[in-house]
Design an enzyme around this catalytic site. Structure first.
Site, short mmCIF file in Angstrom:
data_model
loop_
_atom_site.label_atom_id
_atom_site.label_comp_id
_atom_site.label_asym_id
_atom_site.label_seq_id
_atom_site.Cartn_x
_atom_site.Cartn_y
_atom_site.Cartn_z
N HIS A 1 26.80 9.89 2.40
CA HIS A 1 27.29 11.22 2.74
C HIS A 1 28.81 11.31 2.69
O HIS A 1 29.38 12.34 3.03
CB HIS A 1 26.78 11.64 4.12
N GLY B 1 15.67 7.22 -3.53
CA GLY B 1 14.80 8.17 -4.22
C GLY B 1 15.53 9.09 -5.16
O GLY B 1 15.37 9.03 -6.37
N TYR C 1 23.89 19.95 7.86
CA TYR C 1 25.19 19.40 8.26
C TYR C 1 26.21 19.87 7.23
O TYR C 1 25.88 20.06 6.06
CB TYR C 1 25.20 17.86 8.33
#
Length: 765
Positions: free
Chosen positions: A701, A438, A518
């Site tokens: 990530h 996305g 995080y």
């Protein structure tokens, strides 16, 4: 009467730590610069708690990334791939474990129980040589003491640490992690001895796994661990803290019988049944840390109700042994309501962020001691009365529409294989179609445009022009990379939940209500204060604009109702499922408008569906029933030729795979690479999945760029357990946190890997 805080937010009221971390990672500042920002934040937090009258102030709850990773560093449990050779663990090794580096991937990241916080999963096995490799807990205790603040050092308890770990790669998956208990306890003894020598009088062990459904062997591990620690703990007051749910009966018996333990902490907000266990018997002379102030939501405490609960508890354990506390760490709530300049006064009066919760905890402790602040209690009562009577909370039309959902399970008329055939005829996609999840990178310039538009520094026309240019850039890039199903990159969105909440009724928004997810990643959860509806279309303009720029399929991008719910601060005056059904109806309207506008592929992200799963098995079926039902409501009305995607990330999905199948999406993209392809084991064990599925082929990530060969190897592993005609190729998650210098080569390699395997599959026919 004493007061206690389980833990406190780390990022700072204006996300100071986030910016310091990112500056350090980008090489723009030094380690010393980062350490100074961190020390200033810790000093400010300790002083704030002391000034608020908190007696038991936590230390070692600050972290540069994650408290479980801190425990891994303390124990020297560094996986061999990071090349650590011993000594005190520094930033290079620490952040490599968290984020990966150019040559090796990061450790697995998953959700912390049922929250939106993520922790770094320890990788353990029989060959791990534990050593005392980080003295952070002792250093921070001494740091606070030098500032004149006596603190309670907090450690992840030894049993919970092991239960939250996983067998390292190459270790038998049935390896009993608790067999390592006797290897880590000597390190815990060293830490405790150092804390005692530094002058600590209290120590807090967080053992949140005690609220889970644990067998007798696991409960015995708690008894064994604290018996072994007993002599080392002698002379200290020891608090064992639990949170997030009721503690089961057998776990309560185990906990309250632990040797060397002085005090027990319970979540009495989400753990209301624990109250009955306490009434049934509490160890004489022990301390009860009563978590009556909610650490996971932002609503002002009902002080009058809390006082009644505390008075009843005082009658059981004695006032001198009762400590007023938060239900869990305040890490999960926003920092300070004072920084909110745009919330209207009525809604603001209903709220309490972390700083206000300090005041609530102290006010309750003082009231119980006979020193009630009458004005503070009166204002609190008035705020609660205002919320109950406010006309902005209730919308009768919405409530009727949600009530009318009963009696149907809202399934599409045809099965998924029939729909996939119809969709393929329309979309004409190749085998192993490529897509992304996305979002694309959020550049400094893009953030500037959104910021200036919100501040009325640029006109709407200027804003639309800039966003269209960004969408066009992202579309052209995807076409150049030869991606099959495109996205518009979401340049108009700072956050996937906030963006939709801003356009739905019943939501309020903060300016600085940031919460750590995080590392340096923070989110700003919306506040759902009333009934939810969609006044007008939310994404149709941007999706159709993007589709007009290409002949390839363009995904409409929506956030699903369960994720909007779980990533918001939710009203507590009605059941969560009722609020979720209201959101589902609003998203349903948007899905149908997208379809009418010619969008043939619509992604409804349910990234947080697994996150909301209750911790106790007895409560899970009910949650999954209404959560999955909510998703189906959103797309029940679309045609067979409209392809519905969903996306899930960074959780353990294996235990809910049947519910995922029951969502009846046409295609699901799901995190896979960072968790060592744990997801694929479900299919190896015989679960049949007939819909399209895209297990992530690389971890977004981490800044690391995977090679074509590495991605192809991952796809081959997928092809070993999944049919080629249902497999999609995509990253683990959205790309907004990455840079284009990382994204472009990674996606180029991903597409190249898909094409390579298409050729191999074609030649194998």
């Amino acid at each position: 009467m004493a007061s206690h805080i389980v833990g406190y937010p780390r990022m700072g009221p204006k996300r100071e730590l986030k910016f310091a971390l990112e500056s350090f990672w980008d090489g723009k500042s030094s380690a010393e610069d980062l350490k100074k920002v961190a020390a200033d934040l810790r000093s400010s937090i300790w002083k704030q708690m002391a000034d608020a009258g908190i007696k038991y102030i936590p230390s070692n709850t600050f972290s540069y990334y994650d408290q479980v990773l801190d425990a891994t560093a303390t124990l020297g449990a560094v996986p061999p791939r990071y090349g650590w050779t011993g000594g005190e663990i520094g930033f290079d090794t620490y952040f490599s474990m968290a984020r990966g580096n150019a040559s090796v991937p990061a450790m697995e990241m998953t959700k912390w129980f049922d929250t939106n916080y993520h922790f770094i999963v320890p990788e353990l096995g029989p060959e791990v040589k534990f050593s005392y490799a980080s003295h952070k807990a002792v250093e921070e205790y001494k740091e606070a003491k030098a500032l004149g603040v006596e603190t309670v050092p907090v450690l992840i308890g030894p049993v919970s640490y092991l239960l939250l770990s996983k067998p390292a790669k190459g270790v038998d998956k049935n390896f009993v992690l608790l067999s390592l208990l006797n290897k880590i306890l000597p390190i815990y003894k060293e830490v405790v001895s150092d804390l005692k020598a530094a002058g600590a009088s209290w120590i807090q062990f967080d053992e949140p796994t005690l609220v889970m459904d644990l067998g007798s062997d696991k409960l015995k591990a708690f008894s064994d661990a604290y018996s072994e620690l007993e002599s080392t703990l002698s002379g200290l007051n020891v608090l064992v803290e639990t949170y997030f749910a009721d503690i089961p009966d057998e776990a309560y018996k185990t906990l309250t019988a632990l040797k060397g333990v002085t005090a027990y902490g319970f979540d009495l907000v989400r753990g209301t049944k624990t109250f009955d266990l306490i009434k049934g018997g509490f160890p004489k002379g022990k301390f009860l840390f009563a978590g009556v102030v909610d650490g996971r939501n932002i609503w002002a405490n009902d002080l009058a109700t809390s006082v009644n609960i505390l008075e009843e508890l005082a009658g059981i354990v004695g006032k001198d042994n009762l400590v007023v506390s938060t239900s869990c760490s305040l890490l999960h709530t926003a920092v300070d309501l004072v920084n909110e300049t745009k919330l209207d006064n009525e809604i603001k009066s209903w709220l309490a962020f972390a700083a206000q919760k300090l005041v609530e905890v102290n006010a309750l402790a003082k009231a119980l001691a006979g020193n009630k602040d009458a004005a503070f209690f009166a204002a609190n009562a008035a705020a609660h009365a205002s919320r109950k009577s406010s006309p902005r909370v209730t919308n009768e039309a919405v409530q009727k529409a949600a009530a009318a959902l009963k009696g149907s399970d809202h399934r599409r008329a045809t099965n998924v294989s029939t729909r996939l055939d119809a969709q393929q005829k329309k979309l004409n996609l190749p085998i192993l179609p490529t897509t992304t999840i996305g979002s694309f990178p959020q550049t400094v310039e893009l953030r500037r445009v959104r910021r200036e538009y919100k501040a009325n520094k640029i006109s709407e026309d200027e804003y639309v022009k800039a966003i269209k240019e960004e969408i066009n850039k992202v579309v052209k890039l995807q076409e150049e990379l030869d991606i099959d199903v495109l996205v518009h990159g979401e340049p108009e969105r700072n956050d996937m939940v906030e963006y939709f909440g801003e356009q739905l009724s019943g939501f309020a928004f903060t300016v600085n209500g940031w919460v750590q997810s995080y590392g340096s990643r923070c989110v700003k959860p919306p506040i759902i204060y009333g009934d939810v509806s969609r006044p007008k279309p939310m994404t149709v303009f941007w999706s159709t604009t993007a589709q007009s720029m290409t002949s390839r399929p363009m995904k409409g991008m929506l956030t699903g109702p369960v994720t909007i719910l779980n990533w918001s601060f939710v009203r507590v005056d009605q059941p969560r499922f009722e609020t979720c059904y209201q959101i589902a109806l609003a998203i349903k309207d948007e899905v149908e408008d997208l379809e009418k506008a010619g969008i043939n592929v619509i992604q409804i992200d349910e990234a947080a569906l697994r996150e909301g799963l209750p911790l106790r098995k007895s409560e899970q079926a009910f949650y999954l029933d209404w959560a999955v039902h909510s998703f189906r409501i959103t797309n029940v009305g679309v045609q067979d030729t409209t392809q519905i995607h969903t996306h899930m990330c960074y959780s353990n999905f294996n235990d809910i795979i049947q519910s995922i199948i029951d969502m009846d999406a046409d295609v699901i993209t799901i995190e896979n690479s960072r968790s060592d392809e744990k997801l694929l084991s479900v299919f190896r064990e015989g679960v049949k999945y007939g819909a399209g599925i895209g297990p992530g082929v690389y971890d977004i990530h981490s800044p690391r760029i995977p090679s074509t060969e590495e991605i192809a190897d991952r796809i081959n592993k997928m092809l070993a357990v999944l049919e080629k005609n249902v497999l999609w190729v995509n990253p683990d998650c959205g790309l907004k946190t990455r840079k284009y210098t990382e994204v472009n080569p990674a996606l180029k390699n991903m597409v190249a890997a898909a094409k390579l395997l298409r050729k191999e599959l074609a030649s194998a026919k």
